[in-house]
Design a protein around this motif. Structure first.
Motif, PDB file in Angstrom:
ATOM      1  N   THR A  23     -14.001   9.501 -41.003  1.00 27.47           N
ATOM      2  CA  THR A  23     -15.172  10.305 -40.662  1.00 27.47           C
ATOM      3  C   THR A  23     -16.279   9.397 -40.147  1.00 27.47           C
ATOM      4  OG1 THR A  23     -14.634  11.921 -42.384  1.00 27.47           O
ATOM      5  CG2 THR A  23     -16.871  11.963 -41.494  1.00 27.47           C
ATOM      6  N   PRO A  24     -16.717   9.550 -38.891  1.00 28.21           N
ATOM      7  CA  PRO A  24     -17.779   8.689 -38.357  1.00 28.21           C
ATOM      8  C   PRO A  24     -19.048   8.796 -39.187  1.00 28.21           C
ATOM      9  CG  PRO A  24     -16.695   9.911 -36.594  1.00 28.21           C
ATOM     10  CD  PRO A  24     -16.194  10.487 -37.884  1.00 28.21           C
ATOM     11  N   SER A  25     -19.767   7.683 -39.282  1.00 24.46           N
ATOM     12  CA  SER A  25     -20.978   7.650 -40.105  1.00 24.46           C
ATOM     13  C   SER A  25     -22.020   8.640 -39.612  1.00 24.46           C
ATOM     14  CB  SER A  25     -21.564   6.234 -40.128  1.00 24.46           C
ATOM     15  OG  SER A  25     -21.750   5.741 -38.803  1.00 24.46           O
ATOM     16  N   GLN A  28     -21.295  11.897 -41.184  1.00 25.51           N
ATOM     17  CA  GLN A  28     -21.558  11.876 -42.616  1.00 25.51           C
ATOM     18  C   GLN A  28     -23.038  12.133 -42.914  1.00 25.51           C
ATOM     19  OE1 GLN A  28     -20.036   8.295 -44.467  1.00 25.51           O
ATOM     20  NE2 GLN A  28     -18.207   8.298 -43.186  1.00 25.51           N
ATOM     21  N   SER A  29     -23.902  11.729 -41.989  1.00 24.39           N
ATOM     22  CA  SER A  29     -25.346  11.841 -42.229  1.00 24.39           C
ATOM     23  C   SER A  29     -25.910  13.214 -41.881  1.00 24.39           C
ATOM     24  CB  SER A  29     -26.095  10.768 -41.431  1.00 24.39           C
ATOM     25  OG  SER A  29     -25.941  10.987 -40.034  1.00 24.39           O
ATOM     26  N   GLU A 287     -21.664   1.903 -36.179  1.00 25.62           N
ATOM     27  CA  GLU A 287     -21.374   1.836 -37.599  1.00 25.62           C
ATOM     28  C   GLU A 287     -19.915   2.223 -37.807  1.00 25.62           C
ATOM     29  OE1 GLU A 287     -24.353   4.143 -39.579  1.00 25.62           O
ATOM     30  OE2 GLU A 287     -26.001   2.957 -38.771  1.00 25.62           O
ATOM     31  N   ILE A 288     -19.651   3.335 -38.475  1.00 24.77           N
ATOM     32  CA  ILE A 288     -18.270   3.742 -38.686  1.00 24.77           C
ATOM     33  C   ILE A 288     -17.855   4.668 -37.554  1.00 24.77           C
ATOM     34  CG2 ILE A 288     -16.689   4.950 -40.216  1.00 24.77           C
ATOM     35  CD1 ILE A 288     -18.546   4.221 -42.525  1.00 24.77           C
ATOM     36  N   ASP A 290     -14.162   6.459 -35.631  1.00 31.84           N
ATOM     37  CA  ASP A 290     -12.750   6.752 -35.869  1.00 31.84           C
ATOM     38  C   ASP A 290     -11.906   6.139 -34.754  1.00 31.84           C
ATOM     39  OD1 ASP A 290     -10.333   7.728 -36.642  1.00 31.84           O
ATOM     40  OD2 ASP A 290     -10.744   9.821 -36.120  1.00 31.84           O
ATOM     41  N   THR A 417     -19.208  10.187 -33.243  1.00 33.73           N
ATOM     42  CA  THR A 417     -20.143  11.105 -33.893  1.00 33.73           C
ATOM     43  C   THR A 417     -19.464  12.117 -34.806  1.00 33.73           C
ATOM     44  OG1 THR A 417     -20.001  12.688 -32.065  1.00 33.73           O
ATOM     45  CG2 THR A 417     -21.697  10.977 -31.920  1.00 33.73           C
ATOM     46  N   LYS A 464     -27.757   8.604 -32.295  1.00 31.29           N
ATOM     47  CA  LYS A 464     -26.527   7.839 -32.413  1.00 31.29           C
ATOM     48  C   LYS A 464     -25.552   8.369 -31.367  1.00 31.29           C
ATOM     49  CE  LYS A 464     -27.136   6.677 -37.292  1.00 31.29           C
ATOM     50  NZ  LYS A 464     -26.558   6.676 -38.637  1.00 31.29           N
TER      51      LYS A 464
END
Length: 515
Positions: A23-25, A28-29, A287-288, A290, A417, A464
């Motif tokens: 899961t892309p960061s 998650q936010s 960041e993270i 996939d 994203t 992002k």
């Protein structure tokens, strides 16, 4: 007295094969809940935690709630009283969407004279002093004593919003930057275009007519793009070398106001104007993201290609897989972002660089879209990843030039994203000059774009939207693919807007969605 309800999509049958492994960061936010505001006269009769809420009376986004129902997570009667289960630094307006029992896209719902509606809107943010709208209600403008804590909703009542402080002006007072207006007494092309019933084909024709007018009457002005916004105004983007003499230029086109700006004012990415329209530098790491190598390709998977940098060293450029389309003879291809494919035209998955998934077979000129012929061993599904637990979007078709267009919520799902919802707030036609072989004459191409707004950002809330999103599919609540993400504007007065090439360009080139 209003009632505030926090809802989420009910748990669906879980389909593991369509869930991202990483899961892309950015996803998650983002809040996965929605705020619903109801009143005693317009709201559910029985409200309790974990019970079901029918979405239809609140005009919720269909892709997020395809069954038409939601699960109530919490409810209370005073908007700015903290809920019983509230995380630190979390406020009611920290939701992506605010639903109300009014469809504000309908002009009949008056936000000034309807007292109940006015009270609901003023209850969203503390210290709200005024809620107003531009012409044709393309969005809502919230004026507050002090900017509330971010993040803020993308939409309220189905419309995008801006938030600003009444006295200091901090925040975003208007959706669109100011530009130089034309002379209102000069009105051209007064018939033939209706902004309330617009299509790509209609806007292309208007762009041709506008360009012809300028070539005949103002030949020194080179038009680059014609943009029509959700507030029913036009922007004309002109060549940077032309002087802005707007007092001599039309102030109305098709009875709608028009303003002018230079191309440099948009701050498009540098690669847009390169002859080969290709990137020359690798994308910075985020960041993270996939970067999983999936056994079955689908829209939203990270794909890669090799480029040569300025130092002649190979580097990897990442982008996002599009959808599978076919031509009239049945040959199928994967859509991709042409500028993110290297000179070798070879494409692979990021974690499997030795395994070629396909090569570029066709470039659709001036659109930034290319078609990749996949290797026979590669499997591709035209279903993207789930957007909530078990909810998988169903794509129906590509948008066409004849489709009636609306400024509405749309979605994309990229490896950088995850799911990202946005609002289409403008549509434009970019005028491209194509010089044919063995001829000095130029043939003009009129390429359709959709412009996206991802929500207002202030302070330390940063966009992002990396370049690796290019090629991502954009679809609407009906599952119609609107277009393909191309770039975002990262600085200047247009910062925060993104452009995607209309899917009608693919259809016009002879391709349809593979069922």
């Amino acid at each position: 007295m209003s009632v505030s309800i926090i809802i989420n999509s009910p748990l669906q049958l879980h389909i593991l094969a369509r869930k991202r492994k990483i899961t892309p960061s950015a996803e998650q936010s983002l809040s996965k809940t929605t705020l619903v505001l109801a009143t005693p006269s317009k709201g559910p009769s029985n409200i309790s935690q974990s019970s079901t809420l029918f979405i239809q009376p609140f005009y919720g986004p269909k892709q997020m709630y395809p069954s038409g129902i939601a699960t109530i997570l919490n409810h209370y009667t005073h908007n700015h009283t903290p809920p019983a289960e509230k995380h630190e630094n979390e406020e009611l307006w920290h939701n992506r969407h605010v639903l109300i029992p009014y469809n504000l896209q309908e002009q009949s719902n008056n936000i000034i004279t309807d007292g109940e509606l006015c009270s609901l809107l003023h209850s969203i943010f503390p210290g709200t002093e005024n809620v107003t709208e531009p012409c044709f209600r393309g969005y809502l403008i919230f004026q507050v004593k002090q900017l509330p804590s971010a993040p803020w909703p993308l939409t309220v009542g189905g419309l995008p919003i801006t938030v600003s402080e009444t006295r200091s002006g901090r925040g975003r007072a208007l959706m669109f930057p100011r530009a130089m207006p034309g002379r209102l007494s000069i009105s051209i092309l007064q018939s033939g275009f209706d902004g309330t019933n617009m299509s790509d084909g209609g806007l292309r024709q208007l762009a041709r007519d506008v360009n012809t007018y300028f070539q005949l009457n103002l030949p020194a002005v080179h038009i680059i793009e014609l943009m029509f916004t959700c507030q029913h105004t036009f922007f004309i983007v002109i060549d940077d070398h032309a002087e802005l003499k707007t007092g001599e230029w039309p102030g109305k086109i098709a009875n709608y106001p028009v303003a002018y700006l230079h191309d440099k004012d948009l701050n498009r990415p540098a690669w847009i104007d390169k002859p080969d329209r290709r990137e020359t530098e690798p994308h910075p790491s985020m960041e993270i993201a996939d970067d999983t190598a999936y056994d079955v390709l689908r829209p939203g998977v990270m794909i890669s290609s090799s480029i040569i940098t300025g130092a002649s060293h190979p580097a990897t450029l990442s982008s996002t897989a599009g959808v599978l389309v076919k031509n009239t003879t049945g040959d199928s291809f994967m859509t991709a972002a042409f500028h993110a494919v290297g000179d070798s035209e070879r494409v692979w998955q990021s974690r499997r660089p030795a395994e070629t998934i396909g090569k570029v077979a066709v470039e659709i000129p001036f659109t930034g879209i290319c078609l990749v012929k996949l290797e026979r061993s590669i499997s591709f599904s035209n279903q993207t990843f789930e957007i909530n637990e078990g909810i998988v979007p169903q794509f129906t078709r590509l948008a066409t030039s004849g489709d009636e267009f609306s400024f509405s919520t749309c979605y994309l799902n990229s490896p950088y994203t995850g799911l990202l919802d946005s609002v289409i707030i403008a549509k434009s036609i970019k005028i491209q000059a194509e010089r044919t072989p063995h001829s000095i004459e130029e043939r003009l191409r009129y390429v359709a774009y959709d412009w996206l707004y991802h929500g207002q950002e202030e302070g330390n809330i940063k966009a992002k939207l990396p370049d690796g999103m290019c090629g991502s599919v954009i679809w609407n609540d009906e599952g119609v693919i609107q277009g393909f993400y191309q770039f975002s504007i990262k600085e200047g007065s247009w910062k925060g807007f993104s452009a995607c090439v209309s899917a009608s360009e693919v259809v016009e080139s002879g391709y349809t969605l593979v069922a």
